[in-house]
Design a protein around this motif. Structure first.
Motif, PDB file in Angstrom:
ATOM      1  N   GLU A   3      28.470 -33.932  21.667  1.00  0.00           N
ATOM      2  CA  GLU A   3      28.618 -33.145  23.134  1.00  0.00           C
ATOM      3  C   GLU A   3      28.541 -31.516  22.431  1.00  0.00           C
ATOM      4  N   ASN A  76      26.245 -30.891  24.466  1.00  0.00           N
ATOM      5  CA  ASN A  76      26.238 -29.420  25.611  1.00  0.00           C
ATOM      6  C   ASN A  76      26.974 -28.506  24.843  1.00  0.00           C
ATOM      7  N   TYR A  77      27.010 -28.228  24.144  1.00  0.00           N
ATOM      8  CA  TYR A  77      27.581 -27.064  23.230  1.00  0.00           C
ATOM      9  C   TYR A  77      27.108 -26.958  22.374  1.00  0.00           C
ATOM     10  N   THR A 103      20.969 -25.291  29.681  1.00  0.00           N
ATOM     11  CA  THR A 103      22.361 -25.363  30.479  1.00  0.00           C
ATOM     12  C   THR A 103      23.139 -25.488  28.965  1.00  0.00           C
ATOM     13  N   ILE A 104      22.374 -25.887  27.798  1.00  0.00           N
ATOM     14  CA  ILE A 104      23.324 -25.635  26.970  1.00  0.00           C
ATOM     15  C   ILE A 104      24.496 -24.481  26.802  1.00  0.00           C
ATOM     16  N   THR A 105      25.910 -24.993  26.741  1.00  0.00           N
ATOM     17  CA  THR A 105      26.489 -23.407  26.248  1.00  0.00           C
ATOM     18  C   THR A 105      26.704 -23.402  25.029  1.00  0.00           C
ATOM     19  N   GLU A 146      36.422 -28.285  30.172  1.00  0.00           N
ATOM     20  CA  GLU A 146      34.927 -28.764  30.759  1.00  0.00           C
ATOM     21  C   GLU A 146      34.897 -27.052  31.416  1.00  0.00           C
TER      22      GLU A 146
END
Length: 475
Positions: A3, A76-77, A103-105, A146
């Motif tokens: 994640e 995700n990050y 879409t990766i933060t 989130e």
């Protein structure tokens, strides 16, 4: 899938870089520091998300290697460290992350961001979040929610707008944070100055320094002294020694002995537990005494690092050190009397410095005779009182951040001394201090192992390499 992927960017200029706890710059002798800040973030989010640390600096990865790793991990990050002299280089992590998956933060943090976060966000369209303070709790909050909106301590991007969401209230109780996730690091990769054993680890028992040194990054990070409970510190030291088999530790506090009673308590606890550790620390000249130094030695401390900065009392007063050359001599004498090795940090090119006062500093270093002496060029980092002064007086010669590093050609020119003179005095200092038979003989007589020999040889060749580097002038 991971994640949250935490990344130390690759090293520019084929030199290892320090991007941690306010320290920023290139290693003079090939030392590789564990990424304390990222290990702290990992420790404080791993109960709410899966997390991994990739140290591109220690592993000598290139940008292609890191991009492949991001693609493989599919996080995700992506959260990465940075420093002022490497900021443009480091922001490539945001770019390649978005190339892998838009879409990766992407997230970064640190003193440069705390001061110039809006500027960085405008300059890098690939960066989603700039964390300006208290990164552990700030990052934990938006991962748990989130959602990065309305999270204090951040600057975020929302379509074409840059939104500053305010400062997070500093955490007064440092002990509420978990200690670093040392187990997520490949500790065998790291090499620390003055280390006697291997592998090594680095941690902090406190944050902040109330000192008024006007060049220091603590003006950005924290001026308030925020200690961890002694029992919490001991728990971590026990974990390192008994669970991870790490017996060499760098206490990376700005001023480990600021609260001398607390430091003495930690030493007594280490002795009582009979922990098999050796360690080094940084502190101030005016926050030590013979009793404390003796207890530190008995508790496994072998080297104490002391900020001297200048050998001229008027310069010391003008830069906010609030110490005298007499106090400095006494502190080094006390440390040596109990058998501690000493490392002295000196700076050349202060406002009001002249060739005479800089030579005075070099001569003072030779008089103090520390086991290790570091001579750095004064660098006005953004956010410090020195930077503000240099900017107001027209002393800054460049805003090319890649030059803002204390081993490179000076980025500012105070009244009364040229940059060429500062540069030549720095080189003169190293040559006069290290390249002489007396010092080499002293080091040989102190060698206790092949590890010591290897460390000193590596340091010596690193010094020669640094002195051979050409001047780097602004674009």
């Amino acid at each position: 899938m991971v994640e949250a992927l935490l990344i130390v960017p690759q090293s520019p200029m084929d030199r290892y870089c320090v991007r941690d706890k306010g320290a920023m710059g290139f290693s003079k002798a090939g030392y590789i520091f564990p990424p304390y800040d990222l290990a702290m973030i990992a420790a404080n989010i791993k109960d709410v998300t899966s997390v991994e640390i990739l140290d591109g600096n220690a592993k000598k990865l290139n940008i292609t290697d890191i991009k492949k790793y991001i693609k493989k991990s599919n996080p995700n990050y992506v959260i990465f460290s940075n420093s002022t002299p490497t900021i443009d280089w480091d922001l490539n992590i945001a770019r390649i992350s978005k190339e892998v998956n838009p879409t990766i933060t992407t997230v970064t943090f640190g003193p440069h961001i705390a001061t110039l976060g809006n500027e960085v966000m405008r300059a890098c369209q690939y960066l989603d979040v700039a964390v300006v303070n208290e990164q552990e709790l700030t990052i934990r909050e938006f991962i748990e929610r989130e959602n990065v909106k309305n999270v204090k301590g951040t600057i975020i991007r929302e379509e074409d707008r840059i939104i500053n969401q305010g400062i997070r209230t500093p955490l007064n109780d440092f002990g509420k944070l978990h200690f670093p996730a040392h187990d997520l690091l490949e500790l065998g990769l790291y090499r620390l100055p003055y280390a006697k054993r291997h592998p090594v680890a680095a941690t902090m028992t406190s944050r902040g320094c109330p000192g008024k040194c006007f060049f220091c990054l603590t003006w950005i990070i924290s001026k308030e002294f925020r200690p961890r409970p002694s029992e919490h510190v001991l728990e971590e030291l026990r974990f390192l020694s008994e669970e991870l088999n790490v017996h060499e530790i760098k206490l990376w506090d700005d001023t480990f002995t600021y609260d001398m009673k607390r430091a003495l308590s930690i030493c007594n606890m280490i002795k009582s537990e009979k922990l098999d550790i050796s360690w080094t620390c940084n502190t101030r000249i005016d926050r030590i005494n013979s009793e404390l130094l003796k207890s530190m030695k008995e508790a496994g401390c072998h080297t104490i690092c002391l900020g001297v900065e200048s050998g001229d009392d008027e310069i010391l007063k003008s830069i906010g050190k609030e110490i005298t050359t007499s106090q400095i001599k006494n502190a080094f004498g006390c440390a040596k009397s109990v058998g501690l090795d000493t490392a002295g940090f000196f700076m050349l090119g202060h406002p009001w410095d002249t060739p005479v006062t800089m030579q005075k500093t070099i001569d003072f270093a030779k008089t103090l005779d520390p086991d290790y002496a570091s001579f750095n060029i004064v660098t006005p980092f953004p956010g410090t009182p020195l930077f503000k002064m240099a900017e107001q007086r027209g002393w800054l010669k460049t805003r090319d951040w890649s030059n803002y590093e204390s081993t490179l050609y000076p980025v500012y020119e105070p009244d009364g001394v040229s940059r060429d003179v500062i540069w030549s005095m720095r080189n003169k200092a190293y040559k006069e201090y290290y390249i002489k038979p007396r010092y080499i003989l002293k080091r040989v007589t102190k060698l206790q192992s092949l590890s010591d020999f290897g460390r000193d040889v590596s340091s010596f060749f690193g010094l020669l390499k640094m002195l051979a580097e050409p001047k780097k002038r602004e674009k």
